[in-house]
Design an enzyme around this catalytic site. Structure first.
Site, short mmCIF file in Angstrom:
data_model
loop_
_atom_site.label_atom_id
_atom_site.label_comp_id
_atom_site.label_asym_id
_atom_site.label_seq_id
_atom_site.Cartn_x
_atom_site.Cartn_y
_atom_site.Cartn_z
N GLN A 58 0.74 -1.20 0.05
CA GLN A 58 -0.07 0.08 -0.10
C GLN A 58 0.75 1.19 0.09
OE1 GLN A 58 -2.67 -1.71 3.49
NE2 GLN A 58 -4.25 -0.44 2.23
N ARG A 115 3.48 0.09 12.97
CA ARG A 115 3.18 -1.10 12.35
C ARG A 115 3.37 -0.96 11.03
NH1 ARG A 115 -2.07 -4.16 10.92
NH2 ARG A 115 -1.29 -6.24 10.39
N HIS A 160 1.23 -9.17 4.57
CA HIS A 160 -0.21 -8.32 4.46
C HIS A 160 -0.34 -8.45 3.19
CE1 HIS A 160 -2.25 -4.89 6.19
NE2 HIS A 160 -2.81 -5.00 5.32
N ASN A 347 -7.94 -6.47 14.03
CA ASN A 347 -8.42 -5.11 13.24
C ASN A 347 -9.71 -5.30 13.45
OD1 ASN A 347 -5.61 -5.19 12.58
ND2 ASN A 347 -5.94 -5.75 10.52
N TYR A 349 -13.21 -2.40 12.37
CA TYR A 349 -13.79 -1.30 11.92
C TYR A 349 -15.16 -0.82 11.97
CZ TYR A 349 -9.28 -1.07 9.29
OH TYR A 349 -8.00 -0.75 9.12
N TRP A 458 -5.32 2.97 11.88
CA TRP A 458 -4.97 2.74 10.52
C TRP A 458 -5.72 3.97 9.59
CZ3 TRP A 458 -2.51 -0.60 7.37
CH2 TRP A 458 -2.61 -0.56 6.31
N GLU A 465 -5.44 1.68 -1.46
CA GLU A 465 -6.71 1.00 -0.74
C GLU A 465 -7.00 -0.11 -1.30
OE1 GLU A 465 -7.42 0.80 2.50
OE2 GLU A 465 -9.18 -0.22 2.23
N TRP A 466 -6.26 -0.91 -1.69
CA TRP A 466 -6.59 -2.31 -2.50
C TRP A 466 -7.46 -2.22 -3.45
CZ3 TRP A 466 -2.63 -5.17 -0.66
CH2 TRP A 466 -2.24 -5.00 0.60
C1 GBH Z 1 -7.87 -3.69 6.52
O1 GBH Z 1 -8.73 -4.87 6.28
C2 GBH Z 1 -6.46 -4.03 5.78
O2 GBH Z 1 -5.57 -4.80 6.90
C3 GBH Z 1 -5.91 -2.65 5.53
O3 GBH Z 1 -4.75 -2.99 4.69
C4 GBH Z 1 -6.96 -1.77 4.85
O4 GBH Z 1 -6.33 -0.83 4.07
C5 GBH Z 1 -7.90 -1.33 5.73
O5 GBH Z 1 -8.39 -2.60 6.28
C6 GBH Z 1 -8.69 -0.53 5.20
O6 GBH Z 1 -9.72 -1.35 4.39
O7 GBH Z 1 -14.75 -4.67 -1.20
O8 GBH Z 1 -16.90 -4.54 -0.27
O9 GBH Z 1 -15.76 -6.56 -0.50
C7 GBH Z 1 -9.90 -4.37 6.72
C8 GBH Z 1 -11.06 -5.33 6.06
C9 GBH Z 1 -11.31 -6.05 4.07
C10 GBH Z 1 -12.87 -4.69 5.01
C11 GBH Z 1 -11.69 -5.85 2.67
C12 GBH Z 1 -13.37 -4.10 3.75
C13 GBH Z 1 -13.60 -4.70 1.37
C14 GBH Z 1 -15.12 -4.98 1.42
N1 GBH Z 1 -11.30 -4.97 4.94
N2 GBH Z 1 -12.91 -5.43 2.69
S1 GBH Z 1 -15.51 -4.95 -0.36
#
Ligand code: GBH
Length: 566
Positions: A58, A115, A160, A347, A349, A458, A465-466
């Site tokens: 990232q 981290r 990761h 983790n 959220y 975070w 953001e993936w």
């Molecule tokens: C974390 O994942 C990660 O460890 C971190 O790298 C990331 O940047 C951070 O959260 C913020 O997302 O696309 O609708 O299917 C948290 C778990 C995984 C929650 C992926 C959201 C995508 C949902 N996340 N998920 S979706």
């Protein structure tokens, strides 16, 4: 406020909900704040770890620098339409070339810990120890030295999500040989970096690897050909690999290096959608049991939980299979896996409301769980659709971990909030989120006796953001991507978090209201809550309950009125 039955000559009056509500308003002479929403003042442990986090893919960039091998995310990002706007992490925040800048902003935050994760293909380009990339190891050596010189303790994640593509080419996590490859990689990292690291994390969020990566394929390596079985095989190998890495550390390095090593699991908290329906309670329990328990149960209690085993076995047999789609651990493996933790890395959220749904013949992790989740409409929006602000869930989840997994020391390894769209450095919504969530952690610690050792926000800076690319921003620092120097610009929340960490008498996590009677952030919190409400796309307007929750907390009772989405 009363229904009158006009068919009845006596015209009987029946109170509607509003009558009860108004009765309470009169009784309370206004809108008192419910106890669970009141701020608690107090302190965490003296040695509490205040941290912020990032991950290699990232932020690092340098995707082909100095002999680095490719990872599955390099390949995934370079495939069309996998990442929003076809963003890639080739340069990301260029942290590969910006150790000084990154350590400077960590110092500005005054965190005690940082981290970050190691890019496996940067140190082992083909994933194996046959070829070690010294330049890659140097980068992490330099980063560790710079952190220690700044008196910031590293918390290092080995994995990761950026698997060496060369390993994926041989089946990745699906191949049993993964276990040995990961052990060797971990061994090398302990050997070369371990004298400088006291906190190790083997895997970040295994459920994402298993279910997103190899289940429905929204994450690299993007496999969706066998959602019925592949996630479970991946999870199984991942748990074994974690256990082997823990044992290597325990046997070879612990005495000398004196660190701690564990795994980071993620989970939403789940409430029943309808609190008057037992089936919804069961569904809510299954959400956490499948999410967290899939990995926590083997590692902390030995073997998969009965709920998980039974549901997957029953659904497998009902579909005519000879055995469960969930692999079994042998008794020796159970012994080897059980207890491979020095703390619980968490983790968290957001929270969800759950109700049961029969997925019929569908075979997948979600179908096995047999649940659909929705959000409570009073939970504030953020820059990510999946992330609603529901602070109470963190306290509940911490208590769940305490009860289910033997009261382990817990390090919260991620928690945070995003925004998207127009850049606004005045991110008061982030202050609001952190204040409320950290205060729930404090309640878990002080009131419930949960053994919380650290909190990690975070993220350090806006990053890739993936699958959402650069569109969703979680950072304390804004990264100006239109400037080739990628400067890190502090948002308002930098000050806020620093205050929480440093405040001797405390603010959000601290010990009492200021002279004015209100902690200074109180008013800004109200404003920021309303701002979060506006963060969604234009037109995607949230109903006023989001606002009245802030101004008139009793109007919208979380979870109880919200039963109207079928
Ligand atoms: C974390 O994942 C990660 O460890 C971190 O790298 C990331 O940047 C951070 O959260 C913020 O997302 O696309 O609708 O299917 C948290 C778990 C995984 C929650 C992926 C959201 C995508 C949902 N996340 N998920 S979706």
């Amino acid at each position: 406020m009363h229904h009158v039955d006009f068919t009845n000559p006596d015209r009987p009056r029946t109170p509607k909900y509003s009558a009860h509500f108004y009765y309470n308003v009169i009784k309370d002479n206004g809108f008192p704040m419910p106890d669970d929403e009141k701020m608690l003042y107090g302190h965490f442990r003296e040695d509490f770890m205040w941290s912020t986090a990032s991950s290699a893919y990232q932020i690092e960039g340098g995707w082909r620098a100095d002999g680095k091998g490719l990872s599955i995310w390099d390949k995934f990002a370079h495939s069309p339409s996998r990442i929003l706007n076809d963003d890639v992490g080739d340069i990301a925040c260029d942290s590969y070339n910006k150790i000084e800048e990154d350590v400077a902003i960590l110092k500005q935050l005054k965190v005690s810990h940082y981290r970050f994760s190691i890019s496996w293909p940067r140190v082992l380009p083909d994933g194996t120890i046959n070829h070690i990339n010294e330049a890659g190891i140097n980068y992490y050596q330099k980063l560790l030295n710079a952190l220690l010189a700044a008196n910031i303790q590293p918390q290092v994640t080995l994995y990761h999500w950026d698997l060496p593509q060369a390993i994926e080419d041989y089946g990745g996590f699906l191949n049993d040989s993964f276990v040995k490859l990961f052990r060797d990689y971990a061994d090398l990292m302990f050997d070369r970096l371990g004298s400088k690291v006291k906190i190790w994390i083997t895997f970040n969020e295994p459920i994402m690897v298993a279910n997103h990566g190899y289940g429905f394929g929204g994450f690299a390596p993007g496999i969706n050909s066998g959602p019925d079985t592949l996630p479970y095989i991946v999870g199984h190998n991942l748990i074994k690999a974690h256990a082997e890495a823990w044992h290597v550390y325990n046997d070879k390095y612990r005495a000398k290096q004196n660190g701690k090593i564990s795994i980071t699991l993620n989970s939403d908290w789940s409430e029943p959608r309808n609190p008057y329906r037992q089936e919804d309670y069961d569904a809510a329990r299954r959400v956490v049991e499948f999410y967290l328990g899939w990995f926590a149960h083997p590692i902390f209690n030995g073997d998969y939980s009965e709920i998980v085993k039974t549901r997957i076995r029953d659904r497998s047999l009902a579909a005519g299979l000879p055995h469960s789609r969930l692999p079994e651990f042998t008794p020796e493996e159970i012994k080897r896996v059980k207890g491979t933790h020095d703390f619980f890395g968490l983790n968290h959220y957001t929270s969800v409301l759950a109700f049961p749904v029969d997925y019929g013949d569908d075979a997948s992790f979600d179908a096995d769980k047999g649940v659909v989740t929705v959000s409570d409409r009073v939970w504030l929006d953020t820059g990510s659709v999946w992330l609603k602000v529901a602070p109470f869930g963190l306290r509940k989840l911490l208590n769940f971990i305490k009860e289910q997994y033997g009261n382990p020391p817990i390090i919260i390894t991620e928690n945070g909030v995003s925004e998207k769209g127009t850049v606004d450095l005045n991110d008061v919504h982030r202050n609001y989120y952190y204040e409320k969530y950290i205060n729930q952690v404090l309640k878990a610690y002080l009131l419930d006796g949960v053994d919380v050792r650290g909190y990690t926000a975070w993220s350090l800076m806006d990053n890739l953001e993936w699958a959402a690319g650069f569109s969703e921003r979680f950072g304390f620092f804004y990264v100006n991507r239109s400037d080739p120097n990628l400067p890190r610009v502090p948002k308002n929340s930098v000050n806020f978090y620093t205050k929480v960490i440093k405040s001797p008498t405390g603010s959000a996590a601290g010990s009492g209201p200021s002279a004015s009677g209100h902690p200074s952030w109180m008013e800004s919190s109200r404003v920021s809550a309303i701002k979060i409400w506006r963060l969604g796309e234009p037109g995607a307007g949230r109903d006023v309950s989001a606002v009245c929750r802030v101004c008139l907390p009793r109007v919208c009772t979380t979870g109880t009125l919200m039963v109207d989405i079928e």
